[in-house]
Scaffold this active site. Structure first.
Site, PDB file in Angstrom:
ATOM      1  N   PRO A   1      -8.000   4.981  -6.180  1.00  0.00           N
ATOM      2  CA  PRO A   1      -8.864   3.990  -7.001  1.00  0.00           C
ATOM      3  C   PRO A   1      -8.190   3.815  -8.329  1.00  0.00           C
ATOM      4  O   PRO A   1      -8.326   4.732  -9.245  1.00  0.00           O
ATOM      5  CB  PRO A   1     -10.159   4.574  -6.778  1.00  0.00           C
ATOM      6  CG  PRO A   1     -10.273   5.620  -5.970  1.00  0.00           C
ATOM      7  CD  PRO A   1      -8.909   6.058  -5.802  1.00  0.00           C
ATOM      8  N   GLU A   2      -7.844   2.540  -8.432  1.00  0.00           N
ATOM      9  CA  GLU A   2      -7.477   2.147 -10.137  1.00  0.00           C
ATOM     10  C   GLU A   2      -8.643   1.274 -10.507  1.00  0.00           C
ATOM     11  O   GLU A   2      -9.631   0.986  -9.796  1.00  0.00           O
ATOM     12  CB  GLU A   2      -6.181   1.673 -10.104  1.00  0.00           C
ATOM     13  CG  GLU A   2      -5.118   2.535  -9.331  1.00  0.00           C
ATOM     14  CD  GLU A   2      -3.746   2.405  -9.348  1.00  0.00           C
ATOM     15  OE1 GLU A   2      -3.273   1.435 -10.184  1.00  0.00           O
ATOM     16  OE2 GLU A   2      -2.858   2.851  -8.430  1.00  0.00           O
TER      17      GLU A   2
END
Length: 285
Positions: free
Chosen positions: A2-3
């Site tokens: 997850p960014e």
DNA sequence: TGCCCCCTGCAG
DNA sequence: CTGCAGGGGGCA
């Protein structure tokens, strides 16, 4: 992994269902994934949700905020309704039937409204309580650089940093959350592809004009990531437990040996800044 | 400022 | 069975 786009997608999903909901109970199944005193949060109402970089924040009516970081394999999945869910044949049921499961680390209960499951296979992620009037007491939150769309993130600023750290690779600079908040391995590789710059290029040897392109392309690729609901190549799912589709849009990440979508040269994989790194040897110089 | 570590599942 | 995946803390 997850960014920013993945965390923003989760934030938007949770915002729809959590604002106004009251936290009735916190069940901590893995101590290392929760920091703070649960009683500062239980009984409080969720006033709003925001985000800085990859860090999610739930603002509570108690004067405390709950920070959430998904790190590598974290998930925050909300299931509406109390324990006994209505409409036995609802299609969503199969999706959530297994919750909680062996990777569930913290359970946030919102009475009859629903339940928020914090899952994290690798236990790197966490939920953490911090006083809302003292967010800077959090060493991570405090040091975050500007959001990518903040005007403080611009060609001049990036050039200054690249001059100061001229021997570093451009990739390691873009991965640094103190420089700009929210880029990670995937979106950095994509940004550098669109900018025509090899990830290993020394920061001091990139023109200001090219750095301006880096700024613009980072925004572009992050916006695209949000529009497609994030990249799901491993564990990432949104607040409804559904996968994103941005992985289909990627130019280089996880496309080693496959033809470049622009020039058909096979994509190359190397290690830069200790990370698996993908680029097109023809499009990027 | 760069490298090891945290942790787990899965590819090789 | 080894090693890789990688965000970020901590250390030299």
């Amino acid at each position: 992994m997850p960014e920013l786009p993945e965390v923003e997608t989760v934030r938007r999903g949770l915002e729809k269902v959590l604002v106004g909901a009251t936290l009735s109970h916190i069940d901590i199944l893995e101590d290392r994934c929760f920091d703070g005193e649960p009683e500062y949060a239980t009984g409080a109402t969720i006033e709003s949700l925001d985000r800085r970089g990859k860090c999610l924040r739930l603002v509570l009516s108690s004067g405390w905020s709950m920070l959430g970081h998904l790190r590598m394999t974290g998930q925050m999945i909300f299931v509406a309704g109390s324990g006994e869910r209505e409409g036995g044949g609802h299609p969503d049921d199969s999706l959530h039937a297994s919750l909680p499961h062996s990777h569930t680390r913290v359970i946030l209960e919102f009475g009859d409204q629903g339940t928020l499951y914090f899952n994290d296979q690798r236990k790197f992620g966490y939920l953490k309580l911090v006083r809302s009037d003292d967010l800077n007491s959090d060493s991570f939150w405090r040091t975050l650089g500007p959001e990518p769309w903040d005007e403080a993130f611009n060609a001049q600023m990036l050039r200054d940093i690249c001059q100061r750290r001229s021997g570093s690779t451009i990739k390691s600079i873009l991965l640094d959350q103190k420089v700009v908040a929210g880029l990670g391995n995937i979106y950095v590789d994509e940004t550098l592809f669109l900018s025509g710059i090899r990830p290993k290029r020394k920061a001091g040897r990139i023109s200001k004009k090219a750095l301006g392109r880096v700024v613009e392309h980072s925004r572009e690729v992050l916006e695209r990531g949000i529009a497609f609901g994030g990249v799901s190549v491993s564990d990432y799912v949104n607040a409804e437990g559904l996968r994103g589709t941005m992985q289909q849009q990627l130019y280089v990440y996880q496309r080693e040996g496959m033809p470049c979508k622009v020039c058909e040269t096979p994509i190359v994989k190397i290690v830069v800044a200790g990370r698996g790194t993908h680029y097109c040897p023809t499009c990027q110089k």
